[in-house]
Write a protein that holds these residues in place. Sequence first.
Motif, PDB file in Angstrom:
ATOM      1  N   ASN A 154      39.249   2.174 -11.307  1.00 22.93           N
ATOM      2  CA  ASN A 154      37.806   2.341 -11.162  1.00 22.93           C
ATOM      3  C   ASN A 154      37.157   1.175 -10.438  1.00 22.93           C
ATOM      4  O   ASN A 154      36.020   1.251 -10.022  1.00 22.93           O
ATOM      5  CB  ASN A 154      37.144   2.506 -12.535  1.00 22.93           C
ATOM      6  N   ASN A 155      37.905   0.070 -10.329  1.00 20.69           N
ATOM      7  CA  ASN A 155      37.352  -1.079  -9.624  1.00 20.69           C
ATOM      8  C   ASN A 155      37.762  -1.107  -8.164  1.00 20.69           C
ATOM      9  O   ASN A 155      37.418  -2.015  -7.424  1.00 20.69           O
ATOM     10  CB  ASN A 155      37.805  -2.371 -10.301  1.00 20.69           C
ATOM     11  N   ILE A 156      38.531  -0.096  -7.769  1.00 23.17           N
ATOM     12  CA  ILE A 156      38.970  -0.044  -6.381  1.00 23.17           C
ATOM     13  C   ILE A 156      37.998   0.775  -5.584  1.00 23.17           C
ATOM     14  O   ILE A 156      37.583   1.842  -5.996  1.00 23.17           O
ATOM     15  CB  ILE A 156      40.373   0.599  -6.279  1.00 23.17           C
ATOM     16  N   GLN A 157      37.585   0.246  -4.457  1.00 22.81           N
ATOM     17  CA  GLN A 157      36.739   1.046  -3.592  1.00 22.81           C
ATOM     18  C   GLN A 157      36.962   0.581  -2.170  1.00 22.81           C
ATOM     19  O   GLN A 157      36.661  -0.555  -1.834  1.00 22.81           O
ATOM     20  CB  GLN A 157      35.277   0.880  -3.983  1.00 22.81           C
ATOM     21  N   GLY A 208      33.669   2.766   0.548  1.00 22.08           N
ATOM     22  CA  GLY A 208      32.761   3.784   0.034  1.00 22.08           C
ATOM     23  C   GLY A 208      33.306   5.188   0.069  1.00 22.08           C
ATOM     24  O   GLY A 208      32.651   6.124  -0.341  1.00 22.08           O
ATOM     25  N   ASN A 232      38.187   6.700  -3.842  1.00 21.27           N
ATOM     26  CA  ASN A 232      38.378   6.351  -5.241  1.00 21.27           C
ATOM     27  C   ASN A 232      39.619   7.058  -5.734  1.00 21.27           C
ATOM     28  O   ASN A 232      39.605   8.265  -5.868  1.00 21.27           O
ATOM     29  CB  ASN A 232      37.228   6.871  -6.110  1.00 21.27           C
ATOM     30  N   ARG A 260      35.707  12.294   2.070  1.00 22.56           N
ATOM     31  CA  ARG A 260      35.976  11.541   0.842  1.00 22.56           C
ATOM     32  C   ARG A 260      37.057  12.244   0.023  1.00 22.56           C
ATOM     33  O   ARG A 260      37.936  11.598  -0.538  1.00 22.56           O
ATOM     34  CB  ARG A 260      34.707  11.429  -0.018  1.00 22.56           C
ATOM     35  N   ASN A 271      30.682   2.681  -6.859  1.00 19.40           N
ATOM     36  CA  ASN A 271      31.511   3.542  -6.026  1.00 19.40           C
ATOM     37  C   ASN A 271      31.172   5.014  -6.137  1.00 19.40           C
ATOM     38  O   ASN A 271      31.955   5.856  -5.761  1.00 19.40           O
ATOM     39  CB  ASN A 271      32.995   3.306  -6.337  1.00 19.40           C
ATOM     40  N   ARG A 325      26.949   5.520   1.555  1.00 26.28           N
ATOM     41  CA  ARG A 325      28.187   5.054   2.193  1.00 26.28           C
ATOM     42  C   ARG A 325      28.620   3.698   1.666  1.00 26.28           C
ATOM     43  O   ARG A 325      29.541   3.582   0.898  1.00 26.28           O
ATOM     44  CB  ARG A 325      27.987   4.980   3.703  1.00 26.28           C
ATOM     45  N   ASN A 326      27.929   2.679   2.109  1.00 29.01           N
ATOM     46  CA  ASN A 326      28.371   1.326   1.812  1.00 29.01           C
ATOM     47  C   ASN A 326      27.354   0.687   0.880  1.00 29.01           C
ATOM     48  O   ASN A 326      26.159   0.753   1.119  1.00 29.01           O
ATOM     49  CB  ASN A 326      28.439   0.556   3.134  1.00 29.01           C
ATOM     50  N   ARG A 386      28.035  -5.481  -6.231  1.00 30.13           N
ATOM     51  CA  ARG A 386      29.382  -5.584  -6.776  1.00 30.13           C
ATOM     52  C   ARG A 386      29.488  -6.648  -7.854  1.00 30.13           C
ATOM     53  O   ARG A 386      30.288  -6.545  -8.768  1.00 30.13           O
ATOM     54  CB  ARG A 386      30.366  -5.941  -5.678  1.00 30.13           C
TER      55      ARG A 386
END
Lengths: 170, 273
Positions: A24-27, A30, A33, A146, B117, B187-188, B249
């Motif tokens: 869940n901390n990986i992104q 954007g 996931n 996505r 996210n 997006r970002n 973040r």
Amino acid sequence: MINRIIRYTGIYVILMLLQIFVLNNIQFSGYVNPYIYILFILLLPVETAGWIVLIVSFFAGLILDLFTNTPGMHAGASAGAGFIRPYILRAISPRDGYKPDSEPSMIIYGFRWFLVYSLAIVTVHHLLLFYLEVFSLAGFLRTFLRVILSTVFSVTFIILAEYFRGVVRK
Amino acid sequence: MRNLLQILAKYHRLILFILLEGVAISLIVNSNNYHNTQVLKSVRKATIAWEGIVTDVRNYFRIRKINEDLQAENTTLKNILLKYKNLPDSVLFLITDTASESIYEFYPATVVNNSVNRQKNYFTINRGKKHGVDVNMAVVSPWGVAGIIVASSDNFSVVMPVINIDFKLSSKIKSNDYFGSLTWDGRNCNYALLNDIPQHVTLNTGDTVVTTGYSSIFPGNIMVGIISEFEKSGSDFYRIRVRLATEFRRLTYVNIIKNRNRAEQVILERGFQ
């Protein structure tokens, strides 16, 4: 039976911890996931009754929802994965059928079979998940991108986890 | 009757699936103000305790960075203070509010749960109704605008940050005072879009974007971000990308801003909308 329930609870807890603390901390940018907890739905024994798979997947998703503040999203997506699972199992069954009392894992049925199996279910799951998340068809293509990218990553993580399980078993 | 039972038996999986999806979708729909879903509310208490532990661990690892940020903020505040110290007394009187006290109140808070996210991100802070915090209050980080409180319980509040596709903020370009609405494109988490700025305005990359104070939630002139790029789109307006000042973040310490006169302003304005 009891053994099996304990075993699957164990698998679920480990996957959940991985999901909540690491994935869940990986992104990436954007779009991506990865979700590894789907492996739990993938691994339920082949002959489990359809409605049990459905309910178990629904709650597996709902529990993750509680930890990520997304009521209903993962539950809905997981229920979809649980619903489609028997059809996919039937469509890609090995030539001599499934071994009795087995779980549909890479260790038993091999890499290529498992790749197709996980790719199919993860795609369904992610389609539901990301469209439920935006809850509209606006930005259809971007959401689709996505879905595709996340599917690739999720399947990679799931297959890595299966390799790891195979190594540990030996 | 028997036919019905047969149909049920035959399609039990499909029926169950539709039922479960119905539950999931109703949860999602209600989650626009999801804090109302009673089912989740009780369980949330358990997971919030858990999130507290996770946040503690995370903050420990981030402690150096947090310190630096706080130091930087301290320095800026000291500089501002210095400016006021050097002013002659008469001027000091002139700029004080006629109500003789500030209309804005600040409350410090810590972020206990955060997401960057998703499309609809929210974060949770450890201040609630018990501490005088309620919905429609502004939340700012040490860097600038963070979000708006959309729900609060006794001890916690949920904030809709700038990086939520439902978020809208009235903001202006500091150098020329043209204002537009700031939204996020999903997006970002470092960039947002500033809309409705007409094309005859002269822009430069690096221009500062601040809040307007029109909303009765945010005070004016709070840092939002800087313009990172802009282009002329087909319509009469620019397409402007704003580099957000707030780093979502690693959002940890925030301040809640309460506008004491908000209720009054809202009631007065209601007659004209």
